[in-house]
Structures are given as C-alpha cells and as structure tokens.
Write a protein that holds these residues in place. Sequence first.
Motif, short mmCIF file in Angstrom:
data_model
loop_
_atom_site.label_atom_id
_atom_site.label_comp_id
_atom_site.label_asym_id
_atom_site.label_seq_id
_atom_site.Cartn_x
_atom_site.Cartn_y
_atom_site.Cartn_z
N ARG A 131 -10.25 15.29 5.46
CA ARG A 131 -9.97 15.08 4.04
C ARG A 131 -8.75 15.95 3.70
O ARG A 131 -8.38 16.84 4.47
N GLU A 182 -3.21 2.96 6.49
CA GLU A 182 -3.94 1.70 6.27
C GLU A 182 -5.32 1.73 6.90
O GLU A 182 -6.20 0.94 6.53
N ASP A 187 0.84 -1.20 0.00
CA ASP A 187 0.00 0.00 0.00
C ASP A 187 0.87 1.25 0.00
O ASP A 187 0.63 2.20 -0.74
N CYS A 194 -7.11 4.80 7.13
CA CYS A 194 -7.80 6.03 6.71
C CYS A 194 -8.90 5.76 5.70
O CYS A 194 -8.76 4.89 4.82
N PRO A 195 -9.99 6.55 5.74
CA PRO A 195 -11.04 6.45 4.72
C PRO A 195 -10.49 6.78 3.35
O PRO A 195 -9.51 7.53 3.22
N GLU A 196 -11.13 6.26 2.32
CA GLU A 196 -10.63 6.42 0.97
C GLU A 196 -10.57 7.89 0.55
O GLU A 196 -9.65 8.31 -0.16
N ARG A 217 -7.39 9.31 1.86
CA ARG A 217 -6.24 8.75 1.14
C ARG A 217 -6.07 9.39 -0.24
O ARG A 217 -4.95 9.67 -0.67
N GLN A 218 -7.19 9.64 -0.91
CA GLN A 218 -7.12 10.17 -2.26
C GLN A 218 -6.80 11.67 -2.30
O GLN A 218 -6.15 12.15 -3.23
#
Length: 381
Positions: free
Chosen positions: A341, A53, A32, A55-57, A60-61
Amino acid sequence: MREYLSTLVDDISWARHYPTNSFSSKLKVLRDFRNLHELKGLTRYEYQQFRFERCPEVFRQTFLGKEEQRYYLDYLNPVKYSGLARNKYLAHRILEHTGVRKAELFCYYHPEGQVLGSDLIAHDLAGVVRILKQKNVSACVVKETEGFHGNNVFVIRSILWKGNDGEVTFFNGEKKNLSEILSDIPVIFESEIKQTAQLSAFNESSVNTVRFMTMLYPDGKARLLDTFIKIGRTGKCVDNAGGGGNVDACIDKETGVFKYVIQFDGYENVKDIEKHPDSGAQIAGVKINNWEEIVKEVLHFQECFPFIKAAGWDIALTDDGPVVIEINDFWDRTGQLFIRRGWREEIRDCFLAWQKTGAQYIPYRAKNALNKKLLEEIANR
C-alpha cells in the motif's frame, strides 16, 4: 494549447508501446493513466514500473508518486537541512552528540583541503594510514560520504601495512592496496556492525537492515509510518533493493512480524516466497525479537534529529539495540510495493500539520514536473 497537444501526443505514443496486447487494453491504460495523472500527478514511468492497471485499489489510492512526494519532502526536509542527513560524515557527528546509537567513525577522508593534526580527518593516503594505524583499525567498512543505493561500499576484513600503503582484504577475499580505493571522492571509514543472530540467519554476508519510516510532528513527537526489511543474497555484502536481486518483506509495525515476503529481481520479476532462496531460513511469519523496544528507540532517534521531519532510517538490529546505518531524506517509492500500500496519507498528514504552523521553506531540489497550482490541488484533495 500547444503544450497540451504535445503531452497528449507523447501519452498516445507511450500507450501504443505499453506491454498489453489489444488496442482496447492500450486505450484503457491511456485513460487510466490520464486519470491518475490528474488526480495524483503520477508519471508514465511510475504507471508502467508498478503496472498500475494490475494493482489493487488500495495501492492505487494510497500510492505516493515522485512529484507529489517531492512537493511534501521539499517542505518537511528543506534543502538547507537535508545535507545533514545525506552527508554521512555530518550525520555521524550530529548523532554522536545526541546519544543515538551508530557505528564508530574511524576516519573521514576528504581530498580537498588539509586539516593539520586531526585524529579524524585526512586529505591524503598518508593521513588515512596514520589515523587507521593510531586507532589499530584492522577491519572496517568504507562508504562514499554521499553515496546511495549501497554503491561503492567496501567491507574490509583485514589490513596488512606495507610501508606507506596497506594491502586490504575484502569480505570476499579480494585484495587491493588502500591507495586504490581512495580517489577524488570523499569517504568515511567506520566500524563493521554485527547484527543479531536472528537476522544473520537469513543471510550472514550482508547486514540486513530494517527501513523505519518516521515522521516528526510540531509537538516534538515522532510517529512510525511503516517498516520493511531488505535482506541480501549469499555472497553479497549489501542488502539494497534499488535494482533488484534481493529479498524484501513488510514488517507489521504493531507486532514486528514479517509478511508479504518477496524475491525482488526487478519490477518485472517479483516472486512471493516464504523462505530465503539461498539459506532456506523461514522469513514469513517470523517475529523480530524485542520489537516494541526497538520501535521506541527508533522514534527517539527521530526526535533527536529534528532537522529532517520525514525520514527513512536504515537500521541494523544488534544485541545492543538498533544502530543507525543511514538516514534518508528523499527516498524512492519501491517500499510501497513491499508493504503493498502507499504512504501518501501519512506523509501528507505530517506536511499539513507543519504547514499549519506557518513555517516557510523554499524548495530548491530539481524542478518539479508539475506546476505549483496542480500540486496544491492534489495535496488538498
């Protein structure tokens, strides 16, 4: 090839010691991380600091890491202008001529050189005493001119003049001679700011500042990226979040309502809360008074300070309106944890808008750990 193998060995060693239990989970973390490093330039430290590993998507994005951020901010806030924000004395002098609300600057102490007869600049203790006496200063805040993270901030409640020195009493009752807080480091003496009763109710010992992240576009208009608040703990005079030990919350930039309130005692010790742990004051769901007018004023501040095109403003909210505490030209990534975010797309959008103008700035900050080609690829994805 040798460099690649060395990096791979370091990655494997890091993954072996990563705080997960099973071999398969460590292998998953390694894969990852390598993927996020290639996509975003993420560092091992950032991955572990924010526990990516878990964290919400969306986080991460959208997360903006240090190396990619440096690439954008080196351009948006070029080093030839960044000192105008980082140096608190220079920032004071610029802001006072643009109508931006700030604390009153009483004295600038710079131990090198001598400015004769100045009613603002002193190079020694005698000069500081003379200026403060002339202005009848009995209470003030002392800050390192280029300090950060709330380090070495002195809140002075009173000064008792004694001969060629003065005995100062700090906010916590401690006493020292004025000569003891002067060193070879430049400092400013400025007025203490009185925040609104609404913010004081959360914690009255600290000025609980709101971080406004703003961006200036080529059309001269400022946009608000996001906002969050830093609230101190009982008995602390600063609200800084850098090392933990305070309360933080996202502020909905459209409504001014607090959300995602946390007690932040370091990255491994974050707890969701509704109320201040010391005062018991409700924080979650509270709306800041006059929010729309405050936002308009802070956007105006950004438009009055065009040297820095992506700024993190630390703002105190007072009965007279927002007051600038500090301008940050290069900030850490912790605030992304508070708003849950990242701010990559917003900073990148401003960067690309300015690039289209053809303006050229040479980055001079610490050498980026990523090569220019990879950074350009990441920025254009």
